[in-house]
Design an enzyme around this catalytic site. Structure first.
Site, PDB file in Angstrom:
ATOM      1  N   LYS A   1       0.920  -0.942   0.301  1.00 20.73           N
ATOM      2  CA  LYS A   1      -0.447   0.108   0.034  1.00 20.73           C
ATOM      3  C   LYS A   1       1.035   1.142   0.024  1.00 20.73           C
ATOM      4  O   LYS A   1       1.864   1.147   0.481  1.00 20.73           O
ATOM      5  CB  LYS A   1      -0.851   0.184   1.016  1.00 20.73           C
TER       6      LYS A   1
ATOM      7  N   HIS B   1       7.028 -13.522   0.264  1.00 18.97           N
ATOM      8  CA  HIS B   1       5.783 -13.698   0.456  1.00 18.97           C
ATOM      9  C   HIS B   1       5.486 -13.574   2.280  1.00 18.97           C
ATOM     10  O   HIS B   1       6.846 -13.110   2.895  1.00 18.97           O
ATOM     11  CB  HIS B   1       5.774 -15.478   0.712  1.00 18.97           C
TER      12      HIS B   1
ATOM     13  N   ALA C   1      11.065 -13.131   3.925  1.00 18.28           N
ATOM     14  CA  ALA C   1       9.376 -13.113   4.706  1.00 18.28           C
ATOM     15  C   ALA C   1       8.626 -12.346   6.007  1.00 18.28           C
ATOM     16  O   ALA C   1      10.252 -12.192   6.762  1.00 18.28           O
ATOM     17  CB  ALA C   1       9.315 -14.471   4.504  1.00 18.28           C
TER      18      ALA C   1
ATOM     19  N   ASN D   1       5.018   1.788   9.799  1.00 15.52           N
ATOM     20  CA  ASN D   1       4.956   3.267   9.505  1.00 15.52           C
ATOM     21  C   ASN D   1       3.530   3.955  10.483  1.00 15.52           C
ATOM     22  O   ASN D   1       3.624   4.784  10.070  1.00 15.52           O
ATOM     23  CB  ASN D   1       4.400   2.948   7.871  1.00 15.52           C
TER      24      ASN D   1
END
Length: 173
Positions: free
Chosen positions: A85, A97, A114, A120
């Site tokens: 995103k 993954h 992984a 954030n």
């Protein structure tokens, strides 16, 4: 128009996706508004794409989710159970993954292990994470934003990185 859809009856689409020639769209893919897939990209089964841009030669999925602001450059590989995103992944980045990348920039030819997460959100504000070129981020690394990992650096698996990691250094936390 040259797009390969092995099971077109299982692909669901909003009104506005853009898909280039020679792209491959696997079964059970969802195109929400604002998704762009360039020529020669491959979207594997069970992916959800929204407000994202996927450049040529990229491979996404299976079971990946690209949310608004996800920008994948050429030859990026996003594997299974990865969510992206508001992040830019430069050319040749690999996110194999089980990873979330939000509010981040990842430099060319970097490998994200992984379970990596840029932490954030501090409860009030969102912060960006900057990861340089040719970086190796070890599995289960938490990057507490705002933080920068310099070019050619590494993080040890299981680290919680709370300070910048200089170029060509090893971050352990």
């Amino acid at each position: 128009n040259g797009v390969t859809l092995p099971a077109p009856e299982t692909v669901f689409s909003a009104f506005d996706p853009a898909v280039g020639r020679d792209a491959v769209i696997g079964p059970n893919v969802v195109f929400a508004p604002g998704a762009t897939v360039e020529s020669g990209a491959e979207i594997r089964s069970f992916c959800h794409l929204e407000g994202c841009h996927i450049s040529r030669g990229a491979i996404v999925g299976p079971f990946a989710r690209l949310r608004p602001g996800a920008e994948l450059a050429e030859d990026v590989h996003v594997g299974n159970f990865v969510e992206i995103k508001n992040a830019v992944l430069d050319e040749g980045v690999k996110v194999g993954h089980l990873t979330y990348l939000g509010d981040a920039h990842v430099g060319a030819h970097t490998n994200i292990g992984a379970g990596t997460i840029p932490c954030n959100y501090d409860g009030v504000f969102k912060h960006r994470t900057e990861i340089g070129r040719n970086v190796f981020v070890g599995s289960d690394t938490m990057l507490v934003a705002p933080v920068t990992v310099g070019d050619d650096a590494m993080t040890a698996s299981g680290s919680v990185i709370t300070a910048d990691v200089p170029a060509e250094a090893l971050g352990i936390g």
